[in-house]
Design an enzyme around this catalytic site. Structure first.
Site, PDB file in Angstrom:
ATOM      1  N   CYS A 135      -2.410   2.824   9.086  1.00 40.62           N
ATOM      2  CA  CYS A 135      -3.196   1.957   8.678  1.00 40.62           C
ATOM      3  C   CYS A 135      -4.419   1.898   9.547  1.00 40.62           C
ATOM      4  O   CYS A 135      -5.744   1.553   9.000  1.00 40.62           O
ATOM      5  CB  CYS A 135      -2.547   0.423   8.760  1.00 40.62           C
ATOM      6  SG  CYS A 135      -1.192   0.443   7.768  1.00 40.62           S
TER       7      CYS A 135
ATOM      8  N   HIS B   7       0.700  -1.279  -0.220  1.00 43.95           N
ATOM      9  CA  HIS B   7       0.052   0.084  -0.165  1.00 43.95           C
ATOM     10  C   HIS B   7       0.677   1.279   0.022  1.00 43.95           C
ATOM     11  O   HIS B   7       1.853   1.208   0.504  1.00 43.95           O
ATOM     12  CB  HIS B   7      -0.814   0.031   1.043  1.00 43.95           C
ATOM     13  CG  HIS B   7      -2.072  -0.757   1.289  1.00 43.95           C
ATOM     14  ND1 HIS B   7      -2.560  -1.424   2.253  1.00 43.95           N
ATOM     15  CD2 HIS B   7      -3.176  -0.893   0.225  1.00 43.95           C
ATOM     16  CE1 HIS B   7      -3.670  -1.921   2.262  1.00 43.95           C
ATOM     17  NE2 HIS B   7      -3.843  -1.905   0.923  1.00 43.95           N
TER      18      HIS B   7
HETATM   19  N1  ARG Z   1      -3.716  -7.164   6.651  1.00 46.29           N
HETATM   20  C1  ARG Z   1      -4.219  -5.803   5.863  1.00 46.29           C
HETATM   21  C2  ARG Z   1      -3.965  -6.337   4.438  1.00 46.29           C
HETATM   22  O1  ARG Z   1      -3.204  -6.747   3.987  1.00 46.29           O
HETATM   23  C3  ARG Z   1      -3.377  -4.766   6.182  1.00 46.29           C
HETATM   24  C4  ARG Z   1      -3.701  -3.363   5.547  1.00 46.29           C
HETATM   25  C5  ARG Z   1      -2.810  -2.444   6.079  1.00 46.29           C
HETATM   26  N2  ARG Z   1      -3.406  -1.113   5.706  1.00 46.29           N
HETATM   27  C6  ARG Z   1      -2.862   0.072   5.166  1.00 46.29           C
HETATM   28  N3  ARG Z   1      -3.595   1.139   4.999  1.00 46.29           N
HETATM   29  N4  ARG Z   1      -1.669  -0.165   4.444  1.00 46.29           N
HETATM   30  O2  ARG Z   1      -4.884  -5.762   3.719  1.00 46.29           O
END
Ligand code: ARG
Length: 272
Positions: free
Chosen positions: A266, A172
């Site tokens: 996150c 991300h």
């Molecule tokens: N386990 C989640 C996923 O892989 C983590 C999300 C993390 N969120 C972020 N905004 N980077 O989707």
């Protein structure tokens, strides 16, 4: 700190989701290992400490009710994108997270947001879509589709800078880049392709480059209010770089959430 680097803050409002049902039950990014135990009580304490940290910095925190069966719902950043009171819903890549999109959309509908739009393109909210004051940065390559730029332009009316992510550990945009203020970012160059690095260099006048060891503890998964930067406490080198640039780093330990590939940013959706 010199006169020219004095930083200004203004109060923010954040939406957060308590990690009541947090778990690592599947692996959709390289950080997740369902065989490794998660300490749920510790995750909750870390989350509360993050919430209290925002409040002590003068920010407002609102919460959404977590839903059973959605262990990643704690990562509120992915729930939507909110700019000028307008909301673009998320559209998750993996089926395990898809129901979160409606949960968040409903929260906005129930809380008086007039313009709430569903998205027809894969996008994981502010995980990949990062507002920088005069432009929107939009990460793609792992979770979100580059085509979300059209929906962003149409709804929000800001120029969109698309950025290709190339390292699966930084899946991300908010794992590899933090907007510190309109003209300043910190980022991990190796997570982006050449064209994206060039686009960032031409938009931002001050760029802090994070070192491997800070990026690898998700140190860039931070939130800036223009002066205070809440970031993983393990990212000590980055904290020093931020302080050098006139920001006030505020370290938080999110070790349990990191097992799912997440950090403080996150867990936080800014309501602008
Ligand atoms: N386990 C989640 C996923 O892989 C983590 C999300 C993390 N969120 C972020 N905004 N980077 O989707």
């Amino acid at each position: 700190m010199t006169e020219t680097t004095r930083r200004c803050t203004h109060a923010r409002t954040y939406l957060m989701c308590p990690p009541e049902h947090f778990a690592v039950q599947y692996a959709i990014n390289p950080w997740m290992n369902p065989d490794r135990a998660v300490d749920n009580a510790l995750a909750m304490r870390q989350w509360r400490h993050l919430r209290d940290t925002y409040q002590s910095l003068g920010h407002t925190v609102r919460t959404i009710t977590p839903e059973a069966g959605l262990p990643d719902m704690v990562f509120a950043a992915n729930g939507a994108t909110v700019i000028d009171g307008k909301v673009l819903g998320a559209n998750f890549k993996f089926p395990q997270r898809q129901p979160e999109a409606d949960a968040y959309l409903n929260w906005f509908r129930e809380h008086g947001y007039g313009q709430v739009r569903e998205s027809h393109v894969l996008n994981e909210g502010e995980g990949d879509i990062v507002f920088a004051g005069r432009a929107i940065l939009a990460g793609y390559g792992f979770r979100s589709d580059q085509a979300v730029r059209d929906e962003l332009t149409e709804l929000f009316g800001f120029p969109v800078i698309s950025l290709r992510l190339v390292d699966p550990r930084f899946y991300h945009l908010d794992t590899a880049l933090v907007v510190l203020d309109e003209t300043t970012i910190a980022y991990y160059p190796a997570a982006f392709d050449d064209a994206s690095r060039a686009a960032l260099a031409s938009h931002f006048s001050q760029i802090i480059e994070a070192k491997d060891e800070d990026a690898e503890v998700l140190g860039l998964n931070g939130i800036s209010d223009g002066r205070n930067v809440v970031l993983p406490v393990q990212a000590t080198g980055l904290a020093a770089q931020l302080a050098e640039a006139g920001f006030s780093p505020v370290g938080v330990d999110m070790s349990e959430l990191l097992k799912a590939g997440g950090g403080p940013k996150c867990c936080t959706l800014e309501l602008r």
